[in-house]
Design a protein around this motif. Structure first.
Motif, mmCIF file in Angstrom:
data_model
loop_
_atom_site.group_PDB
_atom_site.id
_atom_site.type_symbol
_atom_site.label_atom_id
_atom_site.label_comp_id
_atom_site.label_asym_id
_atom_site.label_seq_id
_atom_site.Cartn_x
_atom_site.Cartn_y
_atom_site.Cartn_z
ATOM 1 N N ARG A 273 0.833 -1.211 0.000
ATOM 2 C CA ARG A 273 0.000 0.000 0.000
ATOM 3 C C ARG A 273 0.864 1.257 0.000
ATOM 4 O O ARG A 273 0.497 2.258 -0.623
ATOM 5 C CB ARG A 273 -0.943 -0.015 1.196
ATOM 6 N N ILE A 274 2.003 1.218 0.682
ATOM 7 C CA ILE A 274 2.867 2.398 0.647
ATOM 8 C C ILE A 274 3.458 2.582 -0.756
ATOM 9 O O ILE A 274 3.669 3.696 -1.212
ATOM 10 C CB ILE A 274 3.979 2.301 1.728
ATOM 11 N N CYS A 275 3.672 1.494 -1.478
ATOM 12 C CA CYS A 275 4.117 1.588 -2.876
ATOM 13 C C CYS A 275 3.037 2.222 -3.743
ATOM 14 O O CYS A 275 3.330 3.062 -4.610
ATOM 15 C CB CYS A 275 4.474 0.203 -3.406
ATOM 16 N N ILE A 276 1.801 1.817 -3.522
ATOM 17 C CA ILE A 276 0.681 2.375 -4.291
ATOM 18 C C ILE A 276 0.532 3.856 -4.023
ATOM 19 O O ILE A 276 0.340 4.667 -4.944
ATOM 20 C CB ILE A 276 -0.624 1.623 -3.945
ATOM 21 N N ILE A 277 0.633 4.253 -2.753
ATOM 22 C CA ILE A 277 0.533 5.669 -2.393
ATOM 23 C C ILE A 277 1.648 6.478 -3.051
ATOM 24 O O ILE A 277 1.425 7.558 -3.594
ATOM 25 C CB ILE A 277 0.581 5.831 -0.861
ATOM 26 N N SER A 278 2.853 5.934 -3.016
ATOM 27 C CA SER A 278 3.988 6.631 -3.607
ATOM 28 C C SER A 278 3.791 6.819 -5.109
ATOM 29 O O SER A 278 4.048 7.901 -5.649
ATOM 30 C CB SER A 278 5.275 5.845 -3.344
ATOM 31 N N LYS A 279 3.322 5.790 -5.785
ATOM 32 C CA LYS A 279 3.102 5.897 -7.228
ATOM 33 C C LYS A 279 2.016 6.926 -7.538
ATOM 34 O O LYS A 279 2.128 7.688 -8.508
ATOM 35 C CB LYS A 279 2.717 4.530 -7.791
ATOM 36 N N PHE A 280 0.987 6.974 -6.708
ATOM 37 C CA PHE A 280 -0.089 7.946 -6.891
ATOM 38 C C PHE A 280 0.449 9.368 -6.749
ATOM 39 O O PHE A 280 0.131 10.253 -7.554
ATOM 40 C CB PHE A 280 -1.200 7.692 -5.869
ATOM 41 N N ILE A 281 1.289 9.582 -5.730
ATOM 42 C CA ILE A 281 1.871 10.906 -5.518
ATOM 43 C C ILE A 281 2.715 11.332 -6.717
ATOM 44 O O ILE A 281 2.647 12.469 -7.181
ATOM 45 C CB ILE A 281 2.721 10.913 -4.232
ATOM 46 N N HIS A 282 3.487 10.383 -7.250
ATOM 47 C CA HIS A 282 4.404 10.713 -8.341
ATOM 48 C C HIS A 282 3.682 10.979 -9.661
ATOM 49 O O HIS A 282 4.285 11.511 -10.589
ATOM 50 C CB HIS A 282 5.429 9.600 -8.511
ATOM 51 N N ARG A 283 2.418 10.622 -9.739
ATOM 52 C CA ARG A 283 1.653 10.961 -10.950
ATOM 53 C C ARG A 283 1.410 12.460 -11.056
ATOM 54 O O ARG A 283 1.197 12.991 -12.143
ATOM 55 C CB ARG A 283 0.298 10.248 -10.929
ATOM 56 N N PHE A 284 1.457 13.144 -9.926
ATOM 57 C CA PHE A 284 1.079 14.554 -9.905
ATOM 58 C C PHE A 284 2.242 15.488 -9.627
ATOM 59 O O PHE A 284 2.082 16.689 -9.572
ATOM 60 C CB PHE A 284 -0.011 14.781 -8.842
ATOM 61 N N LYS A 285 3.442 14.910 -9.436
ATOM 62 C CA LYS A 285 4.606 15.767 -9.264
ATOM 63 C C LYS A 285 5.845 15.040 -9.731
ATOM 64 O O LYS A 285 5.829 13.819 -9.924
ATOM 65 C CB LYS A 285 4.751 16.216 -7.805
ATOM 66 N N GLN A 286 6.913 15.793 -9.905
ATOM 67 C CA GLN A 286 8.181 15.201 -10.333
ATOM 68 C C GLN A 286 8.609 14.181 -9.289
ATOM 69 O O GLN A 286 8.616 14.470 -8.100
ATOM 70 C CB GLN A 286 9.239 16.291 -10.470
ATOM 71 N N PRO A 287 8.987 12.952 -9.719
ATOM 72 C CA PRO A 287 9.389 11.934 -8.751
ATOM 73 C C PRO A 287 10.504 12.436 -7.832
ATOM 74 O O PRO A 287 11.452 13.067 -8.265
ATOM 75 C CB PRO A 287 9.905 10.788 -9.642
ATOM 76 N N SER A 288 10.346 12.159 -6.556
ATOM 77 C CA SER A 288 11.349 12.512 -5.559
ATOM 78 C C SER A 288 11.217 11.557 -4.387
ATOM 79 O O SER A 288 10.190 10.920 -4.208
ATOM 80 C CB SER A 288 11.160 13.951 -5.090
#
Length: 291
Positions: A274-289
């Motif tokens: 689930r933390i992987c899913i959350i991280s991927k969701f966040i990175h859809r809307f901003k530059q990966p960091s």
């Protein structure tokens, strides 16, 4: 012979001379330099031969391309020194780095020294591998090139061929054979960032190799190390999807602050996938960091 210096060479026309010159200007007498031409398709093979003609300390191996680990192994196989070290051919050494370090390693099996702009180490001695691995966070700097080794450590150990992040696979094996490890603030290895290198451009499969190397190492783990591996697992999952390779572990949030503390809490409550899913969701809307 005191020290064997192995330098793998591949596509480094612009930096090879600087590297070799820095090694030859180390105020050493009893040493050899092994230039391993790893099937370089440019002028490097001839440059290596020219250096061997100019300085009797230098010998050259020409071999088909096999990657960095294979090139290091070729140098290890013929090295005659009591001690062994590696230099990447796009890097170079500060003047008079090796001489004081060689005095220190006479009392140890492995010595790690500082790297400019990347790693500053204190003067310490460790007789416990676990203490060295966790206190210095050695898992973050498994580099082969800023260390001097007793050659005998490599009696049954070689770098894996056709692997990236081969240092991560190999250093734990060397540490398990070492009885005393030293770190030193003396001398400097000048690491030169390569934007085309594997660290900068690793893809999902290569990051998966990195994670596997850590998981197979058998080295001790604390919460800080685990959180580092969790970050790698997140990057792998974002690029490749499942399955999750990192075993679940509860992390003590009190050991961290800010984003790291938040990540520890989410990991404990929701789990790794689930933390992987959350991280991927966040990175859809901003530059990966790294969050």
């Amino acid at each position: 012979m005191k020290l064997s210096i192995v330098i793998p060479v591949y596509r480094v026309e612009a930096t090879l001379d600087r590297c070799v010159e820095s090694v030859l200007h180390q105020n050493l007498d009893d040493f050899e330099v092994i230039l391993v031409d790893d099937g370089s398709p440019d002028k490097c093979p001839q440059m290596c031969d020219d250096w061997a003609k100019r300085d009797a300390h230098i010998q050259v191996i020409h071999k088909p391309n096999g990657g960095l680990g294979d090139a290091r192994n070729a140098g290890i196989d013929i090295a005659q020194g009591d001690y062994l070290t590696f230099v990447d051919s796009d890097d170079y050494l500060a003047a008079n780095t090796y001489a004081p370090l060689l005095q220190l390693i006479e009392e140890a099996d492995l010595l790690e020294y500082s790297m400019t702009s990347r790693l500053s180490l204190p003067d310490c001695t460790y007789t416990d591998t676990e203490e060295y691995w966790l206190q210095t966070r050695a898992y973050l700097h498994t580099y082969a090139c800023n260390k001097i080794y007793k050659k005998s450590l490599f009696s049954h150990i070689r770098y894996p061929k056709d692997y990236v992040f081969e240092d991560v696979y190999t250093l734990p094996h060397l540490l398990k054979s070492a009885k005393k490890i030293k770190t030193s603030s003396k001398g400097y290895y000048h690491y030169c960032y390569n934007p085309q290198g594997i660290t900068a451009k690793a893809d999902g499969k290569q990051l998966e190799m990195l994670l596997d190397a850590h998981l197979l190492s058998g080295m001790p783990m604390d919460d800080t190390y685990y959180l580092h591996l969790l970050n790698i697992q997140i990057d792998v999952w974002e690029r490749l999807g499942g399955p999750i390779r990192l075993p679940f572990r509860n992390i003590n949030p009190k050991a961290f602050r800010g984003i790291k503390k938040l990540k520890a809490i989410i990991n404990n409550i929701l789990g790794i996938e689930r933390i992987c899913i959350i991280s991927k969701f966040i990175h859809r809307f901003k530059q990966p960091s790294r969050w």
